[in-house]
Design a protein around this motif. Structure first.
Motif, PDB file in Angstrom:
ATOM      1  N   LEU A  48       1.005  -1.581  -0.235  1.00  0.00           N
ATOM      2  CA  LEU A  48       0.191  -0.166   0.240  1.00  0.00           C
ATOM      3  C   LEU A  48       0.744   0.984   0.101  1.00  0.00           C
ATOM      4  N   LYS A  49       0.300   2.604  -1.406  1.00  0.00           N
ATOM      5  CA  LYS A  49       1.743   2.975  -1.149  1.00  0.00           C
ATOM      6  C   LYS A  49       0.732   4.393  -0.067  1.00  0.00           C
ATOM      7  N   LEU A  50       1.090   4.768   0.819  1.00  0.00           N
ATOM      8  CA  LEU A  50       0.311   5.895   1.652  1.00  0.00           C
ATOM      9  C   LEU A  50       0.081   7.538   0.905  1.00  0.00           C
ATOM     10  N   ASP A  51      -1.181   7.829   0.751  1.00  0.00           N
ATOM     11  CA  ASP A  51      -1.620   8.644   0.281  1.00  0.00           C
ATOM     12  C   ASP A  51      -1.938   9.725   1.513  1.00  0.00           C
ATOM     13  N   GLN A  52      -2.285   8.909   2.927  1.00  0.00           N
ATOM     14  CA  GLN A  52      -2.814  10.242   3.762  1.00  0.00           C
ATOM     15  C   GLN A  52      -2.785   9.222   4.871  1.00  0.00           C
ATOM     16  N   ILE A  53      -1.808   9.782   6.307  1.00  0.00           N
ATOM     17  CA  ILE A  53      -1.532   9.718   7.836  1.00  0.00           C
ATOM     18  C   ILE A  53      -3.146  10.237   8.509  1.00  0.00           C
ATOM     19  N   ILE A  54      -4.062   9.710   8.991  1.00  0.00           N
ATOM     20  CA  ILE A  54      -4.757  10.147   9.880  1.00  0.00           C
ATOM     21  C   ILE A  54      -4.570   9.568  11.607  1.00  0.00           C
ATOM     22  N   GLY A  56      -0.619   7.794  13.439  1.00  0.00           N
ATOM     23  CA  GLY A  56       0.414   6.356  13.366  1.00  0.00           C
ATOM     24  C   GLY A  56       1.723   7.391  12.999  1.00  0.00           C
ATOM     25  N   ALA A  57       2.701   6.829  13.413  1.00  0.00           N
ATOM     26  CA  ALA A  57       3.816   7.375  12.555  1.00  0.00           C
ATOM     27  C   ALA A  57       4.662   7.501  10.883  1.00  0.00           C
ATOM     28  N   ALA A  58       4.117   6.961  10.570  1.00  0.00           N
ATOM     29  CA  ALA A  58       3.815   6.318   8.620  1.00  0.00           C
ATOM     30  C   ALA A  58       4.205   7.712   7.899  1.00  0.00           C
ATOM     31  N   GLU A  59       5.235   7.741   7.061  1.00  0.00           N
ATOM     32  CA  GLU A  59       4.941   8.321   5.918  1.00  0.00           C
ATOM     33  C   GLU A  59       4.546   9.103   5.625  1.00  0.00           C
ATOM     34  N   MET A  60       3.852   9.626   4.052  1.00  0.00           N
ATOM     35  CA  MET A  60       3.336   9.844   3.455  1.00  0.00           C
ATOM     36  C   MET A  60       4.104   9.805   1.800  1.00  0.00           C
ATOM     37  N   GLY A  61       3.569   8.718   1.342  1.00  0.00           N
ATOM     38  CA  GLY A  61       4.364   8.810   0.207  1.00  0.00           C
ATOM     39  C   GLY A  61       4.977   7.099   0.318  1.00  0.00           C
ATOM     40  N   ASP A  62       4.909   7.042   1.031  1.00  0.00           N
ATOM     41  CA  ASP A  62       5.952   5.186   1.462  1.00  0.00           C
ATOM     42  C   ASP A  62       5.155   4.305   1.363  1.00  0.00           C
ATOM     43  N   THR A  63       6.107   2.930   0.932  1.00  0.00           N
ATOM     44  CA  THR A  63       4.542   1.759   0.682  1.00  0.00           C
ATOM     45  C   THR A  63       5.089   1.214   1.527  1.00  0.00           C
ATOM     46  N   ILE A  64       3.895   0.326   2.513  1.00  0.00           N
ATOM     47  CA  ILE A  64       4.208  -0.155   3.570  1.00  0.00           C
ATOM     48  C   ILE A  64       3.254  -1.862   3.542  1.00  0.00           C
ATOM     49  N   GLU A  65       3.518  -2.558   3.823  1.00  0.00           N
ATOM     50  CA  GLU A  65       3.042  -4.284   3.803  1.00  0.00           C
ATOM     51  C   GLU A  65       2.196  -4.595   4.970  1.00  0.00           C
ATOM     52  N   ILE A  66       1.050  -5.132   4.926  1.00  0.00           N
ATOM     53  CA  ILE A  66      -0.493  -4.730   5.160  1.00  0.00           C
ATOM     54  C   ILE A  66      -0.732  -6.763   4.977  1.00  0.00           C
TER      55      ILE A  66
END
Length: 177
Positions: A48-54, A56-66
């Protein structure tokens, strides 16, 4: 071979409960999915490429694995892990080699669609988990996954009473403290 299973939770999956207990709430675009297995269980990993953080500490634009429980696993791998070949004595070795189990958890038989946007309630996978390090799990199974609707709201199809729910981003954000 289809194998339905039911996952239960020690908490309710209301927006209030999910918002309080999730470590991260994110909106992102699905980049891809992959079926894998961990300790003899089928899992689906979603990039998942992050478009918006509601939250948490993740950064927009990062790609995370769920990671989500369910998916596909070769029968051979499940037998090897659980040492339960005796259950399949009526199958030939060739049949076992050519059989894949499709584990369907709580009726969810398809992963999130690639190139579509979703909102997820997540938790960091703990260090003691057998899952890979630095990945996330949906907090509340399918009830923690909301698809972006054409109206711009978010739709959750998997609820405790099997109804569909739709929320605006503002309604979701109101639960985050």
């Amino acid at each position: 071979m289809e194998v339905p299973s039911v996952s239960t939770f020690a908490y309710d999956t209301s927006l209030q409960a999910l918002s309080e207990m999730a470590t991260d709430i994110v909106i992102g675009t699905v980049q891809g999915t992959e079926y894998t297995n961990v300790e003899g269980n089928a899992w689906t990993a979603t990039g998942l490429k992050l478009d918006q953080i509601i939250k948490g500490a993740a950064e927009m634009g990062d790609t995370i694995e769920i990671y989500a429980l369910g998916g596909y696993i070769p029968l051979e791998k499940q037998i090897a892990h659980f040492q339960d070949g005796f259950r399949y004595e009526d199958m030939t070795e060739e049949e076992i080699k050519n059989t894949v189990i499709h584990e369907i958890v709580n009726g969810e038989d398809a992963p999130p669609a690639v190139r579509k946007q979703y909102l997820f309630y997540l938790v960091h996978t703990p260090d003691y988990s057998p899952l890979p390090k630095n990945v996330y799990e949906r907090f509340g199974g399918a009830a923690a996954q909301f698809a972006l609707a054409e109206s711009g709201s978010f739709r959750r199809e998997a609820t405790e009473d099997n109804t569909q729910e739709t929320y605006s981003l503002r309604q979701i954000q109101a639960y985050v403290k």
